[in-house]
Motif scaffolding. Structure first.
Motif, mmCIF file in Angstrom:
data_model
loop_
_atom_site.group_PDB
_atom_site.id
_atom_site.type_symbol
_atom_site.label_atom_id
_atom_site.label_comp_id
_atom_site.label_asym_id
_atom_site.label_seq_id
_atom_site.Cartn_x
_atom_site.Cartn_y
_atom_site.Cartn_z
ATOM 1 N N ARG A 85 42.826 39.267 27.230
ATOM 2 C CA ARG A 85 42.950 39.982 28.505
ATOM 3 C C ARG A 85 41.770 40.929 28.716
ATOM 4 O O ARG A 85 41.244 41.042 29.833
ATOM 5 C CB ARG A 85 44.253 40.776 28.533
ATOM 6 N N ALA A 86 41.370 41.615 27.649
ATOM 7 C CA ALA A 86 40.257 42.559 27.763
ATOM 8 C C ALA A 86 38.960 41.837 28.115
ATOM 9 O O ALA A 86 38.168 42.321 28.931
ATOM 10 C CB ALA A 86 40.096 43.337 26.457
ATOM 11 N N SER A 87 38.729 40.675 27.527
ATOM 12 C CA SER A 87 37.529 39.891 27.829
ATOM 13 C C SER A 87 37.512 39.453 29.288
ATOM 14 O O SER A 87 36.485 39.546 29.978
ATOM 15 C CB SER A 87 37.448 38.657 26.925
ATOM 16 N N MET A 88 38.662 38.982 29.760
ATOM 17 C CA MET A 88 38.764 38.565 31.156
ATOM 18 C C MET A 88 38.583 39.759 32.100
ATOM 19 O O MET A 88 37.945 39.660 33.144
ATOM 20 C CB MET A 88 40.120 37.912 31.419
ATOM 21 N N HIS A 89 39.160 40.904 31.701
ATOM 22 C CA HIS A 89 39.024 42.101 32.534
ATOM 23 C C HIS A 89 37.562 42.527 32.629
ATOM 24 O O HIS A 89 37.085 42.910 33.713
ATOM 25 C CB HIS A 89 39.869 43.234 31.957
ATOM 26 N N ALA A 90 36.838 42.434 31.512
ATOM 27 C CA ALA A 90 35.415 42.780 31.530
ATOM 28 C C ALA A 90 34.640 41.865 32.476
ATOM 29 O O ALA A 90 33.745 42.322 33.201
ATOM 30 C CB ALA A 90 34.838 42.708 30.115
ATOM 31 N N MET A 91 34.973 40.572 32.484
ATOM 32 C CA MET A 91 34.313 39.656 33.421
ATOM 33 C C MET A 91 34.585 40.060 34.863
ATOM 34 O O MET A 91 33.680 40.084 35.702
ATOM 35 C CB MET A 91 34.799 38.222 33.189
ATOM 36 N N ASN A 92 35.840 40.379 35.160
ATOM 37 C CA ASN A 92 36.187 40.805 36.511
ATOM 38 C C ASN A 92 35.454 42.087 36.906
ATOM 39 O O ASN A 92 34.989 42.229 38.042
ATOM 40 C CB ASN A 92 37.704 41.009 36.616
ATOM 41 N N LEU A 93 35.341 43.022 35.978
ATOM 42 C CA LEU A 93 34.610 44.257 36.245
ATOM 43 C C LEU A 93 33.145 43.964 36.564
ATOM 44 O O LEU A 93 32.567 44.563 37.479
ATOM 45 C CB LEU A 93 34.706 45.200 35.044
ATOM 46 N N ALA A 94 32.555 43.027 35.788
ATOM 47 C CA ALA A 94 31.155 42.676 36.026
ATOM 48 C C ALA A 94 30.977 42.066 37.415
ATOM 49 O O ALA A 94 30.038 42.408 38.143
ATOM 50 C CB ALA A 94 30.652 41.722 34.945
ATOM 51 N N VAL A 95 31.882 41.169 37.798
ATOM 52 C CA VAL A 95 31.807 40.558 39.133
ATOM 53 C C VAL A 95 31.892 41.640 40.213
ATOM 54 O O VAL A 95 31.157 41.620 41.207
ATOM 55 C CB VAL A 95 32.921 39.511 39.323
ATOM 56 N N GLY A 96 32.767 42.611 40.007
ATOM 57 C CA GLY A 96 32.927 43.678 40.980
ATOM 58 C C GLY A 96 31.737 44.614 41.083
ATOM 59 O O GLY A 96 31.590 45.328 42.075
ATOM 60 N N LYS A 97 30.874 44.590 40.069
ATOM 61 C CA LYS A 97 29.684 45.455 40.059
ATOM 62 C C LYS A 97 28.431 44.740 40.548
ATOM 63 O O LYS A 97 27.352 45.331 40.559
ATOM 64 C CB LYS A 97 29.422 45.968 38.630
ATOM 65 N N LEU A 113 31.951 30.723 38.012
ATOM 66 C CA LEU A 113 31.917 29.746 36.918
ATOM 67 C C LEU A 113 32.176 30.511 35.620
ATOM 68 O O LEU A 113 31.355 31.335 35.207
ATOM 69 C CB LEU A 113 30.557 29.044 36.867
ATOM 70 N N ILE A 114 33.310 30.246 34.994
ATOM 71 C CA ILE A 114 33.767 31.018 33.846
ATOM 72 C C ILE A 114 33.595 30.201 32.571
ATOM 73 O O ILE A 114 34.087 29.075 32.474
ATOM 74 C CB ILE A 114 35.258 31.393 34.002
ATOM 75 N N ASP A 115 32.923 30.774 31.594
ATOM 76 C CA ASP A 115 32.804 30.083 30.307
ATOM 77 C C ASP A 115 34.160 30.115 29.595
ATOM 78 O O ASP A 115 34.784 31.173 29.459
ATOM 79 C CB ASP A 115 31.751 30.771 29.435
ATOM 80 N N GLY A 116 34.624 28.948 29.161
ATOM 81 C CA GLY A 116 35.897 28.875 28.449
ATOM 82 C C GLY A 116 36.919 28.048 29.206
ATOM 83 O O GLY A 116 36.592 27.350 30.167
ATOM 84 N N ASN A 117 38.173 28.158 28.768
ATOM 85 C CA ASN A 117 39.222 27.335 29.379
ATOM 86 C C ASN A 117 40.335 28.145 30.038
ATOM 87 O O ASN A 117 41.330 27.589 30.487
ATOM 88 C CB ASN A 117 39.825 26.382 28.338
ATOM 89 N N ARG A 118 40.164 29.502 30.067
ATOM 90 C CA ARG A 118 41.184 30.339 30.699
ATOM 91 C C ARG A 118 40.507 31.490 31.440
ATOM 92 O O ARG A 118 39.442 31.956 31.042
ATOM 93 C CB ARG A 118 42.144 30.914 29.649
ATOM 94 N N PHE A 119 41.172 31.947 32.480
ATOM 95 C CA PHE A 119 40.670 33.115 33.209
ATOM 96 C C PHE A 119 41.809 33.781 33.938
ATOM 97 O O PHE A 119 42.636 33.117 34.546
ATOM 98 C CB PHE A 119 39.585 32.699 34.209
ATOM 99 N N TYR A 120 41.895 35.105 33.844
ATOM 100 C CA TYR A 120 42.844 35.894 34.623
ATOM 101 C C TYR A 120 42.054 36.515 35.768
ATOM 102 O O TYR A 120 41.302 37.475 35.571
ATOM 103 C CB TYR A 120 43.490 36.964 33.755
ATOM 104 N N ASN A 121 42.209 35.955 36.934
ATOM 105 C CA ASN A 121 41.381 36.338 38.069
ATOM 106 C C ASN A 121 41.938 37.591 38.749
ATOM 107 O O ASN A 121 43.068 37.593 39.234
ATOM 108 C CB ASN A 121 41.312 35.181 39.068
#
Length: 201
Positions: A85-97, A113-121
């Motif tokens: 969850r923390a990894s996905m949250h960091a990705m979302n934060l980066a997109v928002g910045k 385009l998300i590296d991996g097989n899961r994402f919490y958008n």
């Protein structure tokens, strides 16, 4: 050769993280929007590059990208959320910045385009997950390089405060020397308390 785009008609953003498997420190993520039809033969998955190559490419990515951003989630938040969850949250934060560093204007991509097989958008942006995406798409590879190099810089700063753990070389990963230091000195506030911090006999 890595592909420049998944969907040529959309503004795409590659996302990747670094530091998921570490015992200490924040997890970092990056988001990168490259120009359409971008080409860079040296750009590859950060794990396939030397440290010198990664830092040289970071300069090129930051110069060439239409927009890029890096974000992190610290050890306490990792323990609270769990590392996935923390990894996905960091990705979302980066997109928002995401911001165009030439104009300072925010940039909103049309496809992630998300590296991996899961994402919490946490955004309203459509996305695709791509296994080993950092070895397939330039924007994800670029994100992997930014996430890795910015996290390495951060771990060097932490190393100055806690030199006994060898974070200048192991970057917080579970090496034998890191476990030995944990056994001798115990965990720091930078350690992830929900992770296995000692070797069981």
């Amino acid at each position: 050769m890595l592909k420049s785009q998944y969907s040529p008609d959309l503004i795409e953003c590659g996302c990747d993280e670094a530091g998921r498997g570490c015992l200490a420190g924040a997890v970092f993520a990056a988001a990168v929007v490259l120009p359409k039809d971008y080409s860079n033969e040296r750009l590859n998955d950060s794990k396939q590059l030397t440290e010198r190559q990664r830092y040289a490419l970071r300069d090129e990515i930051e110069r060439d990208a239409l927009a890029w951003a890096v974000a992190s989630v610290d050890a306490g938040e990792i323990d609270r959320l769990n590392i996935l969850r923390a990894s996905m949250h960091a990705m979302n934060l980066a997109v928002g910045k995401l911001v165009d560093h030439r104009t300072g204007q925010p940039v909103t991509p049309e496809l992630l385009l998300i590296d991996g097989n899961r994402f919490y958008n946490e955004t309203l942006i459509p996305y695709f997950t791509i296994v080993k995406g950092d070895a397939k798409y330039l924007s994800i590879a670029a994100a992997s390089i930014l996430a890795k190099t910015y996290r390495d810089d951060y771990m060097l700063q932490l190393h100055a405060r806690h030199p006994q753990y060898g974070w200048d070389s192991n970057k917080g990963y579970p090496t034998a020397s890191h476990y030995a230091a944990l056994a001798q000195y115990g965990p720091t506030p930078e350690h992830r308390k929900t992770f296995k911090l000692r070797i069981e006999n």
